[in-house]
Design a protein around this motif. Structure first.
Motif, PDB file in Angstrom:
ATOM      1  N   SER A  78     -32.983  -7.372 -11.677  1.00  0.00           N
ATOM      2  CA  SER A  78     -32.669  -6.621 -12.907  1.00  0.00           C
ATOM      3  C   SER A  78     -31.228  -6.110 -12.891  1.00  0.00           C
ATOM      4  CB  SER A  78     -33.633  -5.448 -13.074  1.00  0.00           C
ATOM      5  OG  SER A  78     -33.427  -4.487 -12.053  1.00  0.00           O
ATOM      6  N   SER A  79     -30.724  -5.830 -11.677  1.00  0.00           N
ATOM      7  CA  SER A  79     -29.355  -5.315 -11.593  1.00  0.00           C
ATOM      8  C   SER A  79     -28.855  -5.491 -10.153  1.00  0.00           C
ATOM      9  CB  SER A  79     -29.321  -3.835 -11.970  1.00  0.00           C
ATOM     10  OG  SER A  79     -28.010  -3.325 -11.826  1.00  0.00           O
ATOM     11  N   ARG A  81     -27.166  -3.635  -8.546  1.00  0.00           N
ATOM     12  CA  ARG A  81     -27.152  -2.340  -7.848  1.00  0.00           C
ATOM     13  C   ARG A  81     -28.277  -2.225  -6.834  1.00  0.00           C
ATOM     14  NH1 ARG A  81     -29.119   2.926 -11.149  1.00  0.00           N
ATOM     15  NH2 ARG A  81     -29.059   3.649  -9.000  1.00  0.00           N
ATOM     16  N   TRP A  82     -29.389  -2.856  -7.053  1.00  0.00           N
ATOM     17  CA  TRP A  82     -30.539  -2.692  -6.140  1.00  0.00           C
ATOM     18  C   TRP A  82     -30.402  -3.568  -4.901  1.00  0.00           C
ATOM     19  CZ3 TRP A  82     -31.873   1.573  -7.813  1.00  0.00           C
ATOM     20  CH2 TRP A  82     -32.124   1.842  -9.148  1.00  0.00           C
ATOM     21  N   ASP A 156     -33.766   7.620  -9.152  1.00  0.00           N
ATOM     22  CA  ASP A 156     -33.226   6.968 -10.354  1.00  0.00           C
ATOM     23  C   ASP A 156     -34.229   6.910 -11.519  1.00  0.00           C
ATOM     24  OD1 ASP A 156     -32.416   4.060 -11.862  1.00  0.00           O
ATOM     25  OD2 ASP A 156     -30.857   5.541 -11.490  1.00  0.00           O
ATOM     26  N   ARG A 157     -35.476   6.546 -11.247  1.00  0.00           N
ATOM     27  CA  ARG A 157     -36.491   6.450 -12.312  1.00  0.00           C
ATOM     28  C   ARG A 157     -37.570   7.513 -12.076  1.00  0.00           C
ATOM     29  NH1 ARG A 157     -37.394  -0.154 -12.081  1.00  0.00           N
ATOM     30  NH2 ARG A 157     -35.287  -0.699 -12.758  1.00  0.00           N
ATOM     31  N   ASP A 206     -40.187   0.944 -17.548  1.00  0.00           N
ATOM     32  CA  ASP A 206     -39.197   1.784 -16.873  1.00  0.00           C
ATOM     33  C   ASP A 206     -38.914   3.012 -17.731  1.00  0.00           C
ATOM     34  OD1 ASP A 206     -35.704   1.187 -15.820  1.00  0.00           O
ATOM     35  OD2 ASP A 206     -36.964   2.983 -15.812  1.00  0.00           O
ATOM     36  N   ASN A 208     -36.684   5.079 -17.533  1.00  0.00           N
ATOM     37  CA  ASN A 208     -35.254   5.163 -17.886  1.00  0.00           C
ATOM     38  C   ASN A 208     -34.950   4.396 -19.175  1.00  0.00           C
ATOM     39  OD1 ASN A 208     -34.749   6.651 -15.618  1.00  0.00           O
ATOM     40  ND2 ASN A 208     -33.518   5.111 -14.575  1.00  0.00           N
ATOM     41  N   PHE A 212     -32.811   5.814 -22.170  1.00  0.00           N
ATOM     42  CA  PHE A 212     -31.552   5.216 -22.646  1.00  0.00           C
ATOM     43  C   PHE A 212     -31.667   4.988 -24.152  1.00  0.00           C
ATOM     44  CE2 PHE A 212     -30.446   4.979 -18.410  1.00  0.00           C
ATOM     45  CZ  PHE A 212     -30.911   3.912 -17.671  1.00  0.00           C
ATOM     46  N   TRP A 236     -35.125  -6.145 -18.906  1.00  0.00           N
ATOM     47  CA  TRP A 236     -34.160  -6.161 -17.797  1.00  0.00           C
ATOM     48  C   TRP A 236     -33.980  -7.587 -17.265  1.00  0.00           C
ATOM     49  CZ3 TRP A 236     -31.786  -2.109 -18.705  1.00  0.00           C
ATOM     50  CH2 TRP A 236     -32.288  -0.803 -18.616  1.00  0.00           C
ATOM     51  N   ASN A 262     -28.234  -3.030 -20.270  1.00  0.00           N
ATOM     52  CA  ASN A 262     -27.498  -3.135 -18.997  1.00  0.00           C
ATOM     53  C   ASN A 262     -26.682  -4.415 -18.917  1.00  0.00           C
ATOM     54  OD1 ASN A 262     -29.196  -5.194 -18.113  1.00  0.00           O
ATOM     55  ND2 ASN A 262     -29.724  -4.192 -16.189  1.00  0.00           N
ATOM     56  N   GLN A 287     -24.367  -1.617 -18.994  1.00  0.00           N
ATOM     57  CA  GLN A 287     -24.537  -0.484 -18.065  1.00  0.00           C
ATOM     58  C   GLN A 287     -24.565  -1.018 -16.635  1.00  0.00           C
ATOM     59  OE1 GLN A 287     -27.734   3.090 -17.012  1.00  0.00           O
ATOM     60  NE2 GLN A 287     -28.321   1.544 -18.483  1.00  0.00           N
ATOM     61  N   ASP A 288     -24.063  -0.270 -15.721  1.00  0.00           N
ATOM     62  CA  ASP A 288     -24.119  -0.505 -14.277  1.00  0.00           C
ATOM     63  C   ASP A 288     -22.814  -0.909 -13.638  1.00  0.00           C
ATOM     64  OD1 ASP A 288     -27.483  -1.864 -14.353  1.00  0.00           O
ATOM     65  OD2 ASP A 288     -26.789   0.178 -13.941  1.00  0.00           O
ATOM     66  N   LYS A 308     -22.323   4.375 -13.019  1.00  0.00           N
ATOM     67  CA  LYS A 308     -23.210   5.374 -12.415  1.00  0.00           C
ATOM     68  C   LYS A 308     -23.020   5.251 -10.905  1.00  0.00           C
ATOM     69  CE  LYS A 308     -27.158   4.164 -14.069  1.00  0.00           C
ATOM     70  NZ  LYS A 308     -28.533   4.105 -14.625  1.00  0.00           N
TER      71      LYS A 308
END
Ligand code: GAL
Length: 389
Positions: A78-79, A81-82, A156-157, A206, A208, A212, A236, A262, A287-288, A308
């Protein structure tokens, strides 16, 4: 030198991900003194958690005494970041606080997350922090952990009904408001009397994504002349977002702005626009601050992303766990209401930053988005142009 160990395992890491484009009833902005990207990097006094190492025991570092902590991240698709930013920062923070952290990724599977949580509990963890994949599976994991007297943190969530001791995130309604506000200022639409736009939302599983959307819809629905002609979830998921947008554009060629939740999904939208020679002509949000997202902002295909910084979530979260393990109440900057139970959950919410061409270098120069993942090939010269150091 304090001894500590950290193991980081990701289930099914997807290397391609690095190249893929990636107050709520919860995130209310009733939080004062939130951490900001400007300062909290080295446990400075600016950390709103107030539990940074500088604040602990008169300047000494926090000491988790080697306690075992389980951390489960949601997925690898999904991102980015994870897979990169968050596990890296969390591992460094665990080391700093002398915690023995087991950081794993559930690979998008709620069953896998449950199995990992069971294994971690059997291994003797004292605290469990998760990013849930959906509210039911997250709540079941957290309720079991509470029964076993573990410290439980929502990272985060927010996990409704989970009963977490603490929720650490960004103010996600503010994230959405910032997305909405920034979209209206994009050069493709700023000052225009009539703008047709669509929402491509995150996964409804989610919490979040709900926050959002609450944020950006509250802005865009009140923007004079703006008319929403499409509103769907992209889950996502890049391929889903691409298909959803393609269908929307097929129905209305006059779409001028796309509120995408995102960067991963924004990349798919831009691929579709590029196919139709519309990239750069339509305002696209994200986003991200992913590598792909920043590249698209530099190229003019994406108007903005939202930065973030993981230091603003990981640092206060790990410090708070260490304090809770030492029976020291962590300094929070507010509380949010569990949307299902109505119970207040102590929270630490950070403030997001909108990234456009004007400040696109910030996440890179901060070390959040690695320069070597952004400033490659045709982006090397663009990075210099936009002030990347
Ligand atoms: C959200 C998270 C965002 C976004 C998304 C996809 O919960 O806050 O950063 O990337 O998940 O992973």
């Amino acid at each position: 030198m304090r001894r500590s160990s950290v193991s980081v395992a990701a289930v099914g890491v997807v290397a391609a991900l690095a190249l893929a484009a990636c107050s709520s009833s919860g995130g209310g902005s009733g939080n004062s003194g939130a951490p900001t990207a400007g300062g909290a990097s080295s446990g400075g006094a600016t950390s709103a958690a107030g539990s940074s190492s500088a604040a602990a025991g008169g300047g000494g570092a926090l000491d988790g005494k080697g306690a075992k902590v389980g951390i489960i991240l949601p997925d690898t698709t999904s991102s980015p970041r994870w897979v990169t930013a968050d596990p890296t920062r969390l591992a460094a923070d665990c080391k700093k606080d002398n915690l023995n952290c087991d950081i794993q990724n559930a690979g998008g599977s709620p069953a896998k997350m449950k199995s990992i949580a069971n294994q971690m509990e059997a291994s003797g963890i004292k605290a469990l922090m998760i990013v849930d994949l959906d509210q039911a599976s997250g709540a079941a994991i957290e309720q079991q952990a509470k029964k076993d007297n573990l410290i439980v943190v929502d990272y985060d969530r927010l996990t409704p009904k989970g009963g977490a001791d603490l929720y650490v995130s960004f103010d996600n309604v503010k994230v959405g408001q910032l997305q909405g506000q920034t979209l209206t200022q994009c050069p493709q639409v700023k000052g225009q009397k009539a703008v047709k736009y669509v929402d491509i939302n995150g996964a409804p599983t989610d919490n979040n994504a709900t926050l959002f959307k609450q944020g950006y819809d509250s802005v865009l629905s009140k923007t004079s002349g703006w008319t929403k002609v499409g509103d769907q979830t992209g889950q996502w998921d890049a391929p889903t977002a691409g298909r959803v947008f393609n269908s929307m554009l097929g129905k209305d060629k006059d779409i001028k702005a796309v509120m995408v939740a995102n960067d991963t999904m924004a990349g798919a939208v831009i691929t579709d626009l590029t196919r139709q020679h519309l990239n750069g002509k339509v305002a696209v949000g994200g986003q991200d601050a992913t590598a792909a997202g920043l590249q698209q902002v530099m190229a003019g295909n994406q108007c903005f992303t939202i930065y973030k910084a993981s230091k603003l979530e990981a640092d206060p979260a790990i410090d708070a766990i260490t304090n809770l393990l030492n029976n020291t109440p962590p300094k929070t900057n507010g509380s949010v209401k569990d949307p299902s139970t109505g119970k207040p959950i102590p929270s630490i919410l950070a403030v997001p930053v909108a990234i456009t061409k004007a400040n696109v270098a910030q996440p890179i120069n901060d070390g959040y988005t690695p320069k070597k993942t952004v400033c490659i090939q045709q982006f090397a010269s663009l990075c210099s142009k936009f002030g990347v150091k």
